[in-house]
Write an enzyme that holds these catalytic residues in place. Structure first.
Site, PDB file in Angstrom:
ATOM      1  CE1 TYR A  73      -8.576 -14.106 -10.227  1.00 53.96           C
ATOM      2  CE2 TYR A  73      -9.724 -15.181 -10.940  1.00 53.96           C
ATOM      3  CZ  TYR A  73      -8.995 -15.492  -9.542  1.00 53.96           C
ATOM      4  OH  TYR A  73      -8.606 -15.892  -8.752  1.00 53.96           O
ATOM      5  CD  GLU A  99     -11.689 -18.781  -4.461  1.00 48.98           C
ATOM      6  OE1 GLU A  99     -12.042 -18.554  -4.071  1.00 48.98           O
ATOM      7  OE2 GLU A  99     -11.291 -18.088  -5.815  1.00 48.98           O
ATOM      8  CD1 TRP A 129     -14.357 -14.034 -10.110  1.00 47.84           C
ATOM      9  CD2 TRP A 129     -14.015 -14.340  -8.010  1.00 47.84           C
ATOM     10  NE1 TRP A 129     -12.738 -14.315  -9.509  1.00 47.84           N
ATOM     11  CE2 TRP A 129     -12.956 -14.407  -8.425  1.00 47.84           C
ATOM     12  CE3 TRP A 129     -14.456 -14.400  -6.392  1.00 47.84           C
ATOM     13  CZ2 TRP A 129     -11.413 -14.656  -7.516  1.00 47.84           C
ATOM     14  CZ3 TRP A 129     -13.209 -14.940  -5.852  1.00 47.84           C
ATOM     15  CH2 TRP A 129     -11.275 -14.062  -6.290  1.00 47.84           C
TER      16      TRP A 129
END
Length: 182
Positions: A17, A39, A47
């Site tokens: 990512y 998000e 995350w």
């Protein structure tokens, strides 16, 4: 989030990512919507959890196609709430659906989500947060800031000594109207 440049290299989820997506400009409405939704799902969580659940979230939300998600009703909400592979938070699920509907309104008025972002650029983070709060749900400072950094609108995704920073500079992002090192 310059610390990301330190933890991501070699990590099976963070690494790809960080190296290939974070801070890279995107223009596709589906991809922009996915990033905003991820998000939102991350709020209050790590995350890493989101990255691990990302394939299941993409599948459960029809690839984050805004047209499809905007059409979801009670049956789809219950389907999503019973899907153990995703982040099952009713408020976040309902927010994603409502935000898809808002995105369709934006697309109707502006042509695309990307065009809407273009029209409002440049802004500082505080002005972006205010705009997003007026437009979308569940878009506080952290969600908006990370969303905009992740799509290359706000600077700060990578340190200047990070290899990803150099690759992104070479892309000459369309939104770049500020010094990317700020």
């Amino acid at each position: 989030m310059n610390w990301y440049c330190d933890i991501a290299p070699g990590h099976p989820f963070h690494g790809p990512y960080h190296d290939n997506e974070y801070g890279v400009p995107i223009r596709d409405d589906r991809a922009l919507f996915e990033r905003l939704c991820l998000e939102i799902f991350q709020a209050g969580l790590s995350w890493l959890i989101v990255l691990k659940k990302r394939p299941a979230l993409v599948a459960a939300f029809d690839g984050f196609d805004p047209d499809r998600v905007a059409s979801y009703g009670a049956a789809e909400i219950e389907r999503l709430m019973s899907d153990a592979a995703i982040i099952r938070n009713r408020r976040k699920i309902e927010t994603v659906i409502g935000n898809a509907r808002k995105l369709l309104e934006i697309r109707e008025a502006e042509g695309s989500f990307a065009a809407w972002i273009d029209r409002h650029h440049p802004r500082d983070k505080a002005a972006w947060v205010k705009l997003f709060r007026q437009t979308f749900a569940f878009t506080g400072g952290e969600v908006v800031g990370e969303f905009l950094m992740s799509i290359g609108v706000l600077p700060g995704a990578h340190r200047p000594d990070c290899p990803a920073f150099v690759r992104i500079l070479e892309l000459d992002p369309p939104w770049r109207k500020v010094d990317p090192t700020v």
